[in-house]
Enzyme design. Structure first.
Site, PDB file in Angstrom:
ATOM      1  N   ASP A   1       0.752  -1.304   0.057  1.00  0.00           N
ATOM      2  CA  ASP A   1      -0.167  -0.027   0.184  1.00  0.00           C
ATOM      3  C   ASP A   1       0.836   1.310  -0.112  1.00  0.00           C
ATOM      4  O   ASP A   1       0.766   2.226  -0.570  1.00  0.00           O
ATOM      5  CB  ASP A   1      -0.962   0.051   1.210  1.00  0.00           C
ATOM      6  CG  ASP A   1      -2.283   0.901   0.962  1.00  0.00           C
ATOM      7  OD1 ASP A   1      -2.448   1.620  -0.060  1.00  0.00           O
ATOM      8  OD2 ASP A   1      -3.084   0.577   1.769  1.00  0.00           O
TER       9      ASP A   1
ATOM     10  N   HIS B   1      -8.511  -3.179   7.596  1.00  0.00           N
ATOM     11  CA  HIS B   1      -7.509  -2.047   6.997  1.00  0.00           C
ATOM     12  C   HIS B   1      -7.992  -0.692   7.133  1.00  0.00           C
ATOM     13  O   HIS B   1      -9.015  -0.242   6.627  1.00  0.00           O
ATOM     14  CB  HIS B   1      -7.489  -2.515   5.522  1.00  0.00           C
ATOM     15  CG  HIS B   1      -6.392  -1.855   4.753  1.00  0.00           C
ATOM     16  ND1 HIS B   1      -5.323  -2.454   4.571  1.00  0.00           N
ATOM     17  CD2 HIS B   1      -6.696  -0.439   4.059  1.00  0.00           C
ATOM     18  CE1 HIS B   1      -4.568  -1.197   3.803  1.00  0.00           C
ATOM     19  NE2 HIS B   1      -5.340  -0.329   3.421  1.00  0.00           N
TER      20      HIS B   1
ATOM     21  N   CYS C   1      -4.552   4.887  -0.747  1.00  0.00           N
ATOM     22  CA  CYS C   1      -5.119   4.431  -1.895  1.00  0.00           C
ATOM     23  C   CYS C   1      -5.026   5.422  -3.080  1.00  0.00           C
ATOM     24  O   CYS C   1      -5.925   6.484  -3.214  1.00  0.00           O
ATOM     25  CB  CYS C   1      -6.562   4.094  -1.829  1.00  0.00           C
ATOM     26  SG  CYS C   1      -7.390   3.442  -3.275  1.00  0.00           S
TER      27      CYS C   1
ATOM     28  N   ASN D   1      -1.973   5.716   5.593  1.00  0.00           N
ATOM     29  CA  ASN D   1      -2.348   4.509   6.230  1.00  0.00           C
ATOM     30  C   ASN D   1      -1.980   4.651   7.743  1.00  0.00           C
ATOM     31  O   ASN D   1      -1.466   5.775   8.184  1.00  0.00           O
ATOM     32  CB  ASN D   1      -1.483   3.219   5.813  1.00  0.00           C
ATOM     33  CG  ASN D   1      -1.989   2.595   4.567  1.00  0.00           C
ATOM     34  OD1 ASN D   1      -3.096   1.777   4.639  1.00  0.00           O
ATOM     35  ND2 ASN D   1      -1.239   2.575   3.509  1.00  0.00           N
TER      36      ASN D   1
HETATM   37 ZN   LIG Z   1      -4.757   1.203   2.054  1.00  0.00          ZN
END
Ligand SMILES: [Zn+2]
Length: 314
Positions: free
Chosen positions: A12, A208, A241, A250
Site C-alpha cells: 500500500d 484495514h 489509496c 495508512n
Molecule cells: Zn490502504
C-alpha cells in the site's frame, strides 16, 4: 501475541508513491521487519507492471520472503490471473478487493460486482485444485465499506449481500477496508456488527484502516473492543489509496504497536527494532515523508511493553 499486525507498507505504501524502490531495498525492509517481530507482511500486488511499475518485482519479493521462518507472506490480487501468479510465487495469503461501491469498483478494477465475484470463484477453484498444504489463505476484502468518494455511504443491505457473496464464492475470510478514510468509531462498531451478522464472527477478524482524518487509532480501539484481532498498518504511514481521490495515509505501524503494547496487548513486535526498520526505509526513500509520533518522541521513561510481561497473555 494477542493481536496480529499486518504490515502493508511494501504494498500500500510503495504503490502510492511515484518512485520505485529497488528490489534489494524491499528485501532488506521485509527482512528487517520480520526480524523486529512482524509476522505478516503484504509484500506486493500482482497487477500488470504497466499499471503499477512500483510493484513489478512482487514475484521476486514473495519468492524471497517465503524463506523467512514464521512469516506469513501476503499479496493483493485484482483477479484470478493475479492469483495464479501469487500461487506460483508461493504466497501464503491472497487478498482480493471487492469495492462495496460499484462506481469505485469500475474505476479501480474496471469490473462490476458480478465480475469481481466471478474472479473470486475462479480463485477459490484454483486454490481447491492445490494440495492442501500448498493452499493459500483467501481473503475477500470489502473496500470502501465505510463509504466512497464517488457514491458516499453504501446501504447496509448491499454490504451484507456482498459479504455473503464473497463467502459463497469460496473466500475463507471477509476483510473490512476503510479505503477512503471515512470511518469513525461508531461506524466501525456498526459495520463489524453488520458484516459479522451476515457471515459469522469467525469470518471477520481483520480491518484495514486509514488515518486520512486522524481517526485511525480511535478506529483500531473500536475494532478491538468489537472483537477484531488483525490490523493492517504501514511503516511511517506510507501509502493510502491512489484510486480514491483525496484519500491518503495508512495508520502508522510504529504508533499502532506503541498504543497496543502500552495497553498491555502483545503484538510480538519490538519497538526499538521497528524504529531501526523505519530508519532503514527512510534512508532508502530519502525525501519521502514518513509519519508517526512515537518514533520522534521516543518511548516513555520506564516503558514496559506487553510482550515482556511473562505469562500475562497467551
Ligand atoms: Zn490502504
Amino acid at each position: 501475541m494477542d493481536v496480529l499486525i499486518s504490515e502493508v507498507g511494501p504494498r500500500d505504501g510503495l504503490q502510492s508513491i511515484s518512485r520505485i524502490m529497488p528490489t534489494a531495498a524491499k528485501k532488506a525492509w521485509v527482512d528487517a521487519a520480520a526480524a523486529a517481530g512482524v509476522t505478516e507482511i503484504e509484500v506486493g500486488s500482482f497487477v500488470p507492471a504497466k499499471l503499477l511499475p512500483q510493484l513489478a518485482d512482487t514475484g521476486e519479493i514473495v519468492a524471497h520472503a517465503v524463506n523467512i521462518p514464521g512469516l506469513t507472506v501476503a499479496v493483493l490480487v485484482p483477479n484470478a490471473r493475479g492469483a495464479e501468479a501469487a500461487i506460483a510465487a508461493g504466497a501464503h495469503k491472497i487478498t482480493l478487493p471487492l469495492s462495496c461501491s460499484e462506481t469505485h469498483s469500475l474505476a479501480n478494477l474496471r469490473r462490476t460486482h458480478g465480475q469481481v465475484l466471478e474472479e473470486a470463484a475462479s480463485i477459490s477453484r484454483l486454490i481447491a485444485a492445490l494440495p492442501v498444504e500448498r493452499r493459500p489463505h483467501f481473503e475477500g476484502s470489502l473496500s470502501t465499506v465505510f463509504g466512497c468518494t464517488l457514491e458516499g455511504a453504501i446501504p447496509d443491505a448491499q454490504i451484507a449481500r456482498l459479504a455473503e457473496s464473497l463467502m459463497a464464492a469460496g473466500c475463507d475470510e471477509v476483510g473490512l477496508a476503510d479505503t477512503t478514510g471515512y470511518a469513525d468509531p461508531r461506524a466501525v462498531r456498526h459495520i463489524i456488527k453488520l458484516v459479522r451478522g451476515a457471515v459469522g464472527d469467525a469470518a471477520v477478524m481483520g480491518i484495514h484502516l486509514h488515518n486520512t482524518r486522524g481517526l485511525g487509532l480511535a478506529n483500531v480501539l473500536a475494532s478491538l473492543e468489537a472483537g477484531l484481532t488483525t490490523f493492517d498498518s504501514s511503516l511511517g504511514g506510507l501509502g493510502g489509496c491512489p484510486f480514491a481521490p483525496g484519500a491518503s495515509g495508512n495508520i502508522v505501524t510504529e504508533d499502532l504497536v506503541y498504543m497496543l503494547e502500552a495497553m498491555g496487548i502483545s503484538t510480538g513486535i519490538d519497538l526499538e527494532a521497528l524504529f531501526a526498520v523505519r530508519r532503514l526505509v527512510g534512508a532508502a526513500l530519502e525525501g519521502e515523508p514518513l509519519y508517526g509520533f512515537t518514533p520522534e518522541a521516543g518511548l516513555p521513561l520506564g516503558f514496559v511493553p506487553a510482550n515482556s510481561v511473562q505469562g500475562a497473555s497467551a
